[in-house]
Design a protein around this motif. Sequence first.
Motif, PDB file in Angstrom:
ATOM      1  N   ILE A  98       0.837  -1.201   0.000  1.00 42.69           N
ATOM      2  CA  ILE A  98       0.000   0.000   0.000  1.00 42.69           C
ATOM      3  C   ILE A  98       0.872   1.251   0.000  1.00 42.69           C
ATOM      4  O   ILE A  98       0.627   2.217  -0.748  1.00 42.69           O
ATOM      5  N   PHE A  99       1.926   1.265   0.804  1.00 44.41           N
ATOM      6  CA  PHE A  99       2.783   2.446   0.867  1.00 44.41           C
ATOM      7  C   PHE A  99       3.583   2.629  -0.418  1.00 44.41           C
ATOM      8  O   PHE A  99       3.921   3.763  -0.782  1.00 44.41           O
ATOM      9  N   ARG A 100       3.894   1.566  -1.124  1.00 42.85           N
ATOM     10  CA  ARG A 100       4.541   1.722  -2.430  1.00 42.85           C
ATOM     11  C   ARG A 100       3.588   2.420  -3.401  1.00 42.85           C
ATOM     12  O   ARG A 100       4.019   3.245  -4.225  1.00 42.85           O
ATOM     13  N   LEU A 101       2.310   2.091  -3.326  1.00 43.68           N
ATOM     14  CA  LEU A 101       1.330   2.773  -4.175  1.00 43.68           C
ATOM     15  C   LEU A 101       1.199   4.241  -3.779  1.00 43.68           C
ATOM     16  O   LEU A 101       1.010   5.107  -4.640  1.00 43.68           O
ATOM     17  N   VAL A 102       1.310   4.515  -2.488  1.00 41.46           N
ATOM     18  CA  VAL A 102       1.299   5.905  -2.031  1.00 41.46           C
ATOM     19  C   VAL A 102       2.541   6.633  -2.554  1.00 41.46           C
ATOM     20  O   VAL A 102       2.460   7.775  -3.034  1.00 41.46           O
ATOM     21  N   ASP A 103       3.693   5.975  -2.484  1.00 37.53           N
ATOM     22  CA  ASP A 103       4.947   6.586  -2.946  1.00 37.53           C
ATOM     23  C   ASP A 103       4.876   6.997  -4.407  1.00 37.53           C
ATOM     24  O   ASP A 103       5.480   8.006  -4.816  1.00 37.53           O
ATOM     25  N   ARG A 108      -3.841   7.528  -1.893  1.00 43.31           N
ATOM     26  CA  ARG A 108      -3.660   8.325  -0.681  1.00 43.31           C
ATOM     27  C   ARG A 108      -4.273   7.574   0.485  1.00 43.31           C
ATOM     28  O   ARG A 108      -5.280   6.877   0.317  1.00 43.31           O
ATOM     29  N   LEU A 109      -3.688   7.754   1.659  1.00 45.41           N
ATOM     30  CA  LEU A 109      -4.174   7.012   2.819  1.00 45.41           C
ATOM     31  C   LEU A 109      -5.588   7.420   3.211  1.00 45.41           C
ATOM     32  O   LEU A 109      -6.302   6.649   3.847  1.00 45.41           O
ATOM     33  N   GLY A 110      -6.000   8.605   2.831  1.00 48.76           N
ATOM     34  CA  GLY A 110      -7.348   9.058   3.145  1.00 48.76           C
ATOM     35  C   GLY A 110      -8.398   8.624   2.143  1.00 48.76           C
ATOM     36  O   GLY A 110      -9.601   8.885   2.339  1.00 48.76           O
ATOM     37  N   ASP A 111      -7.996   7.949   1.059  1.00 46.58           N
ATOM     38  CA  ASP A 111      -8.965   7.494   0.050  1.00 46.58           C
ATOM     39  C   ASP A 111      -9.899   6.452   0.645  1.00 46.58           C
ATOM     40  O   ASP A 111      -9.498   5.613   1.453  1.00 46.58           O
ATOM     41  N   ARG A 112     -11.156   6.502   0.213  1.00 49.52           N
ATOM     42  CA  ARG A 112     -12.144   5.528   0.674  1.00 49.52           C
ATOM     43  C   ARG A 112     -12.174   4.331  -0.267  1.00 49.52           C
ATOM     44  O   ARG A 112     -12.013   4.456  -1.474  1.00 49.52           O
ATOM     45  N   ALA A 124     -18.322  -1.144   4.345  1.00 54.74           N
ATOM     46  CA  ALA A 124     -16.920  -1.312   3.966  1.00 54.74           C
ATOM     47  C   ALA A 124     -16.491  -0.278   2.939  1.00 54.74           C
ATOM     48  O   ALA A 124     -15.319   0.115   2.893  1.00 54.74           O
ATOM     49  N   SER A 125     -17.418   0.161   2.097  1.00 50.84           N
ATOM     50  CA  SER A 125     -17.067   1.120   1.052  1.00 50.84           C
ATOM     51  C   SER A 125     -16.633   2.460   1.630  1.00 50.84           C
ATOM     52  O   SER A 125     -15.927   3.228   0.973  1.00 50.84           O
ATOM     53  N   ARG A 126     -17.043   2.742   2.868  1.00 49.37           N
ATOM     54  CA  ARG A 126     -16.729   4.035   3.481  1.00 49.37           C
ATOM     55  C   ARG A 126     -15.408   4.013   4.246  1.00 49.37           C
ATOM     56  O   ARG A 126     -14.932   5.053   4.697  1.00 49.37           O
ATOM     57  N   ALA A 127     -14.826   2.852   4.422  1.00 53.27           N
ATOM     58  CA  ALA A 127     -13.569   2.750   5.165  1.00 53.27           C
ATOM     59  C   ALA A 127     -12.446   3.403   4.388  1.00 53.27           C
ATOM     60  O   ALA A 127     -12.329   3.226   3.167  1.00 53.27           O
ATOM     61  N   THR A 128     -11.579   4.141   5.077  1.00 54.23           N
ATOM     62  CA  THR A 128     -10.410   4.707   4.419  1.00 54.23           C
ATOM     63  C   THR A 128      -9.256   3.702   4.449  1.00 54.23           C
ATOM     64  O   THR A 128      -9.236   2.762   5.252  1.00 54.23           O
ATOM     65  N   ARG A 130      -6.275   4.286   5.465  1.00 52.51           N
ATOM     66  CA  ARG A 130      -5.596   4.401   6.763  1.00 52.51           C
ATOM     67  C   ARG A 130      -6.316   3.582   7.827  1.00 52.51           C
ATOM     68  O   ARG A 130      -5.680   2.893   8.637  1.00 52.51           O
ATOM     69  N   GLN A 131      -7.640   3.645   7.859  1.00 50.74           N
ATOM     70  CA  GLN A 131      -8.404   2.870   8.846  1.00 50.74           C
ATOM     71  C   GLN A 131      -8.202   1.368   8.649  1.00 50.74           C
ATOM     72  O   GLN A 131      -8.065   0.612   9.619  1.00 50.74           O
ATOM     73  N   LEU A 132      -8.174   0.929   7.419  1.00 52.02           N
ATOM     74  CA  LEU A 132      -7.953  -0.493   7.159  1.00 52.02           C
ATOM     75  C   LEU A 132      -6.564  -0.922   7.613  1.00 52.02           C
ATOM     76  O   LEU A 132      -6.392  -2.001   8.198  1.00 52.02           O
ATOM     77  N   LEU A 133      -5.566  -0.093   7.377  1.00 50.82           N
ATOM     78  CA  LEU A 133      -4.200  -0.421   7.780  1.00 50.82           C
ATOM     79  C   LEU A 133      -4.064  -0.563   9.287  1.00 50.82           C
ATOM     80  O   LEU A 133      -3.328  -1.413   9.777  1.00 50.82           O
ATOM     81  N   LEU A 134      -4.780   0.269  10.039  1.00 48.97           N
ATOM     82  CA  LEU A 134      -4.638   0.314  11.491  1.00 48.97           C
ATOM     83  C   LEU A 134      -5.712  -0.476  12.208  1.00 48.97           C
ATOM     84  O   LEU A 134      -5.795  -0.434  13.438  1.00 48.97           O
ATOM     85  N   HIS A 135      -6.545  -1.219  11.481  1.00 52.09           N
ATOM     86  CA  HIS A 135      -7.642  -1.993  12.092  1.00 52.09           C
ATOM     87  C   HIS A 135      -8.598  -1.080  12.855  1.00 52.09           C
ATOM     88  O   HIS A 135      -9.092  -1.429  13.933  1.00 52.09           O
ATOM     89  N   THR A 136      -8.881   0.083  12.312  1.00 55.32           N
ATOM     90  CA  THR A 136      -9.813   1.010  12.962  1.00 55.32           C
ATOM     91  C   THR A 136     -11.036   1.308  12.096  1.00 55.32           C
ATOM     92  O   THR A 136     -11.743   2.276  12.339  1.00 55.32           O
TER      93      THR A 136
END
Length: 560
Positions: A98-103, A108-112, A124-128, A130-136
């Motif tokens: 994911i971070f390689r795609l960001v690079d 972007r980490l804020g993308d839904r 699930a469609s509303r999850a960003t 960043r939230q998926l990465l951090l289990h939030t």
Amino acid sequence: MTRFIALVALATLLASACTTAGESPPDDSPQQCAATYADGLDAWAAAGFSGTVAISTGGTFDCVAGYGAADRDSDRTNAPDTVYSIGSISKAFTAAAIFRLVDTGRLRLGDRAGAIIPALHGLASRATVRQLLLHTSGLTGSIGADHAPLGRETAIRRLGRLHRAYAPGSHYLYSNAGYTLLALIIDKLAGKGYRGFMASQVLRTPDGVRSRGFWDGEPAARGPRAVGYLDGGPTEQLGDFAGPHWALSGNGDLAMTTHDLASWTHALFDGDVVSRTSTRGIARAGIDRGDGTSATPGWVRFPASAYGEPVIATSGGGGDIGHDAVVAWLPRSERAVAIASNTPVVRAEDLLTAIAPALVEGDPVPPPKTPAGSADPAELRAAVGTYHLDPGDSFGVAVRDDELDISAHGRRAVEALFPRPASVSADTASTHEAAVLDLLQGATDEGRKERELFESDFGAITDLALSGTAVIDGELRTYITVRTASESVLGWYALDESGAISAAEIPTDPPHATFVPVGGDRYQSDDPTGDEPAVTVTFTKHDLALGGPDGTVRAERAGR
């Protein structure tokens, strides 16, 4: 049916250790360990550890060694080039992708998630990202058993039906499904598909691909593979599951040697896998997990106050492959430690926990805490039999490898053989039991599906009976006997704090523990790490007495 759902036991600790410099060995090199490690690890192997260990400092390896059998049938031993499934450690690789795609500006980490995958609907469609990465993301539930075929479109539909236990961003709730969604995002954006991107952009590092790849399907991890040994014998999951593989994609699908896992970990945090900015993002604490540790993308961060320097770690296992693995990164000393095991006798996480204090101090690896004793084989055979508790519970005693194996049948027997550790309260166990009953009574959508799945295999459920709750292999399990018109089926469930299934096995054997002689007519539970409450057993001609922290129970021998 037999179901396993991979459960991560999030990582343990390690801090700095003494080293002996040496060149990084190629994958086919003979094992080598500095004297600081060698004798102690040999003792752990004698106590039952089966697997490999790799420790590096600044990219140079101080220890790469294998112990025990990789395949008992062929007498093949674990070695530096032995390949293991790394289970949920795969999430660290997904986060790096994911971070390689960001690079590269594709994400972007804020993308839904729904904006990236238009076919995805529901919460699930509303999850960003960043939230998926951090289990939030707050999402709870599963979209499929590990080795059941699951296609891309079906995975997207099931993700769209997931429920939300918490408001997004407010709470940590571990989610395999969330990382499958990240894999689908990679698949959509990478241009090479999920597996192609992982192989070409994430698994590859400056020292080459080596053994890194997938356990099932292509591109496969190359090299001799360890056979996993569960309580019931060797696993059937040898890497030949044809797929489609989306149930495990992104959350538990990768395999490699411990040498390569340690090497990749060093490369990641040294800035060779993603940009330096992304490396800092991966290492940075994200959200408090409620136990003094913090979630980071794909990892868990332990504070310096806990062990003397920050530690970033993750672990995986608990599924039907029969492997456990753990890897830790020590930023200040640039040390990577990777351990994998292929039997449940001494799991990788348990070994790391047990030897960590000595490594912190630079002391030799300590031996296990296995009691030294011996027993006359005739005395062992004399103890074999069934011992009854009132009302209806029992213990089964057998001999296995010159040790006593005691199985628990029924609620009281399970809780006597496996006393709760101090960290698990009676209220916690009771809450877990109530949630398991609710699940199988169909009180939730996931429960209704679980009940339907059970009844499709065994027939209509007529009764449910709790059969004990215990911490086994690092997870809280509630055993339950499910009755139909024609049979009774024993199973166990481990649920997360929202009541969703984290792991399950149906049907299952009664839980059992190994006991070793400690002198006279006494036997003690075999716990080399010393982390579990001690249990002792003594035998007379007519009964057994099982003693633990909550007192002693006596069971009468059948046929006396």
